[in-house]
Design an enzyme around this catalytic site. Structure first.
Site, PDB file in Angstrom:
ATOM      1  N   ASP A 122       0.814  -1.206   0.000  1.00  0.00           N
ATOM      2  CA  ASP A 122       0.000   0.000   0.000  1.00  0.00           C
ATOM      3  C   ASP A 122       0.857   1.271   0.000  1.00  0.00           C
ATOM      4  O   ASP A 122       2.031   1.251   0.378  1.00  0.00           O
ATOM      5  CB  ASP A 122      -0.914   0.029   1.224  1.00  0.00           C
ATOM      6  CG  ASP A 122      -1.919  -1.108   1.232  1.00  0.00           C
ATOM      7  OD1 ASP A 122      -2.247  -1.588   0.139  1.00  0.00           O
ATOM      8  OD2 ASP A 122      -2.361  -1.495   2.328  1.00  0.00           O
ATOM      9  N   LYS A 123       0.242   2.368  -0.382  1.00  0.00           N
ATOM     10  CA  LYS A 123       0.906   3.677  -0.465  1.00  0.00           C
ATOM     11  C   LYS A 123       1.626   4.023   0.834  1.00  0.00           C
ATOM     12  O   LYS A 123       2.776   4.482   0.813  1.00  0.00           O
ATOM     13  CB  LYS A 123      -0.134   4.744  -0.801  1.00  0.00           C
ATOM     14  CG  LYS A 123       0.407   6.169  -0.805  1.00  0.00           C
ATOM     15  CD  LYS A 123      -0.708   7.176  -1.071  1.00  0.00           C
ATOM     16  CE  LYS A 123      -0.180   8.603  -1.016  1.00  0.00           C
ATOM     17  NZ  LYS A 123      -1.246   9.601  -1.243  1.00  0.00           N
TER      18      LYS A 123
END
Length: 306
Positions: free
Chosen positions: A138-139
């Site tokens: 994820d970011k």
């Protein structure tokens, strides 16, 4: 977006839904078709089905087909923390607040943009948007990723992901005192039945298995090590929330009000191990926890010692 309609005939009886559609759309790969099914762009008799659904006679299949858009992802001179690189793979340590690959509304500043500038030869299996990308984080998750520099390496790494032979170890800070020293969360994950942006533990979801082990306890918080058998979207975040211990800083699956000034969930992909696609040797990498993670742990240790 256009909608295509099909009706299953006698030769299609018991044929998998994804196989049926990949035969109908010869220009689409089976993995792309599976993505359409997973994103609920495919319905059978007006109901969502899985890729392995076996067709019945006269089933009506509708497919929402995205209109092709010509995209050009440009390389950008963004620094990359490279842990290892050879002619087959590049292993990188992704920072927080960086998206792995371009997506609608976010075509610049990604890891792929950086890779295209620093490393011209990436596998083309995932197309222009995700060249070389075998797996994602994820970011706001930091840590190790392996990227394939050619199609042979990509296929062999993807196979290891599929058969669960790739080692992926994460460190996570979770809410609450995890009482068991270690455990296994075996709970299927799929789209949230109400909030379609989120994932959730759902009865008809895809198999998801997470092994966790307590590293350190801080009273109201616990540092755990998680090993993934499967790699579902947001798996650790969903599974830890499912057992009552959401990740600190995760305002999607955890608490809306956070006690620390964080950009997102406290999660780091710390270790990665795989069989090298050419040499056949097992190689293993470890990365340091990011600065913000270390500082938060030190703050918690200070609380406990007082």
């Amino acid at each position: 977006m256009s909608t295509e309609m099909f009706i299953a005939s006698e030769p299609d009886i018991n044929k998998r839904l994804d196989l049926f559609l990949s035969e109908k759309f010869e220009h689409m790969s089976r993995s792309y078709v599976q993505g359409l099914i997973e994103n609920e762009s495919v319905k059978v008799n007006n109901k969502i089905k899985k890729s392995n659904y076996k067709l019945k006679f006269k089933d009506e299949i509708s497919v929402e087909v995205p209109i092709p858009v010509e995209l050009q992802v440009e390389g950008e001179n963004i620094p990359i923390d490279t842990i290892y690189e050879d002619s087959d793979v590049i292993v990188v340590n992704k920072p927080q607040d960086m998206v792995v690959h371009p997506a609608p509304g976010n075509y610049t500043g990604t890891l792929v943009n950086a890779l295209l500038y620093h490393c011209k030869d990436l596998s083309g299996i995932n197309g222009v948007i995700r060249p070389g990308i075998v797996h994602r984080i994820d970011k706001d998750t930091t840590g190790i990723l392996v990227v394939a520099k050619n199609d042979n390496a990509h296929n062999k790494l993807a196979e290891q992901l599929k058969n669960h032979s790739m080692t992926r170890t994460y460190y996570a800070l979770v809410e609450g005192n995890v009482k068991q020293d270690e455990g296994i969360v075996n709970a299927p994950i799929g789209r949230h039945p109400v909030d379609r942006i989120k994932m959730a533990v759902v009865k008809d979801g895809r198999e998801a298995v997470t092994h966790y082990k307590v590293i350190e306890r801080f009273g109201d918080y616990t540092l755990v090590k998680c090993n993934l058998e499967t790699g579902r979207t947001h798996q650790i975040r969903v599974h830890m929330a499912h057992i009552g211990h959401p990740l600190v800083g995760d305002n999607v699956y955890g608490y809306k009000k956070q006690k620390f000034n964080l950009k997102g969930q406290v999660l780091h992909a710390k270790e990665l191990g795989f069989i090298h696609p050419t040499s056949g040797e097992y190689i293993h990498f470890d990365s340091e926890l990011p600065k913000y993670f270390i500082e938060l742990l030190e703050k918690l240790r200070g609380r406990v010692s007082k």
